[in-house]
Design a protein around this motif. Structure first.
Motif, PDB file in Angstrom:
ATOM      1  N   SER A   1       0.742  -1.213   0.135  1.00  0.00           N
ATOM      2  CA  SER A   1       0.051  -0.200  -0.044  1.00  0.00           C
ATOM      3  C   SER A   1       0.792   1.324  -0.130  1.00  0.00           C
ATOM      4  CB  SER A   1      -0.962  -0.097   1.217  1.00  0.00           C
ATOM      5  OG  SER A   1      -1.916  -0.881   1.002  1.00  0.00           O
ATOM      6  N   VAL A   2       2.216   1.049  -0.217  1.00  0.00           N
ATOM      7  CA  VAL A   2       3.087   2.255  -0.305  1.00  0.00           C
ATOM      8  C   VAL A   2       3.400   2.412  -1.523  1.00  0.00           C
ATOM      9  CG1 VAL A   2       5.209   3.422   0.524  1.00  0.00           C
ATOM     10  CG2 VAL A   2       3.869   2.150   2.144  1.00  0.00           C
ATOM     11  N   SER A   3       3.137   3.693  -2.384  1.00  0.00           N
ATOM     12  CA  SER A   3       3.471   3.958  -3.605  1.00  0.00           C
ATOM     13  C   SER A   3       4.652   4.709  -3.822  1.00  0.00           C
ATOM     14  CB  SER A   3       2.088   4.433  -4.250  1.00  0.00           C
ATOM     15  OG  SER A   3       1.839   5.765  -3.785  1.00  0.00           O
ATOM     16  N   GLY A   4       4.956   5.430  -2.683  1.00  0.00           N
ATOM     17  CA  GLY A   4       5.943   6.332  -2.654  1.00  0.00           C
ATOM     18  C   GLY A   4       6.581   6.766  -1.357  1.00  0.00           C
ATOM     19  N   VAL A   5       7.785   7.038  -1.431  1.00  0.00           N
ATOM     20  CA  VAL A   5       8.539   7.528  -0.150  1.00  0.00           C
ATOM     21  C   VAL A   5       9.334   8.726  -0.362  1.00  0.00           C
ATOM     22  CG1 VAL A   5      10.282   6.981   1.672  1.00  0.00           C
ATOM     23  CG2 VAL A   5       8.714   5.187   0.679  1.00  0.00           C
ATOM     24  N   ASP A   6       9.046   9.919   0.341  1.00  0.00           N
ATOM     25  CA  ASP A   6       9.735  11.085   0.198  1.00  0.00           C
ATOM     26  C   ASP A   6      10.629  10.901   1.352  1.00  0.00           C
ATOM     27  OD1 ASP A   6      10.578  13.484  -0.181  1.00  0.00           O
ATOM     28  OD2 ASP A   6       8.848  14.592   0.482  1.00  0.00           O
TER      29      ASP A   6
END
Length: 160
Positions: free
Chosen positions: A91-96
């Motif tokens: 469910s994680v699509s991106g990490v900043d």
């Protein structure tokens, strides 16, 4: 470090992702609570990797699937591993990744596709399949065995 994209459906299942996504899209009153619960689960997962990150702060937005990391890592390697640990969660699509760390050399990243092995990946990046332990070590403790990689996983490929 910047924003990295991940495959949302792949990764560790740490929290009720469908519940968070549905609440975020429906505007349910408990969205903030569910986002915080997911952020706490991701933070715990990163801390279990024993990367030495100090003052780790994790935010999660269920509507976009974006994780934001802040704090201080002891090295670029530790910061990169923390970002990968957060991104390789279902469910994680991106990490900043805003973790601060001392200057070092940048790594490359590889998205695992069907048929990939660590040996094949090592051959692609290093020209030598026998260098797979370098990639395995660079992705520990997220990887527990060289044969346990999955499609959609993002791996760190360190410079030799």
């Amino acid at each position: 470090m910047g924003l990295f994209s991940f495959i949302k459906e792949a990764g560790e299942k740490l929290f009720g992702a469908k519940e968070v996504e549905q609440a975020a899209t429906s505007g349910a009153p408990n969205v903030a609570e569910l986002n915080q619960k997911a952020a706490d689960a991701i933070k715990t997962y990163i801390e279990q990797q024993n990367l030495g990150v100090i003052g780790l702060d994790v935010g999660f937005d269920g509507a976009s699937g974006k994780v934001t990391l802040a704090g201080s890592a002891p090295s670029q390697e530790a910061a990169e591993k923390a970002g990968l640990a957060a991104g390789n969660v279902a469910s994680v699509s991106g990490v900043d990744n805003n973790l601060q760390y001392p200057a070092g050399t940048a790594s490359q990243y590889h998205d695992v596709v069907r048929g990939d092995t660590l040996s094949a990946i090592a051959k692609k990046y290093y020209g030598d399949a026998n260098k797979y332990p370098v990639i395995f070590e660079a992705n520990k403790p997220m990887l527990t065995h060289p044969d346990k990689i999955y499609v959609g996983q993002k791996l760190r490929i360190p410079a030799l």
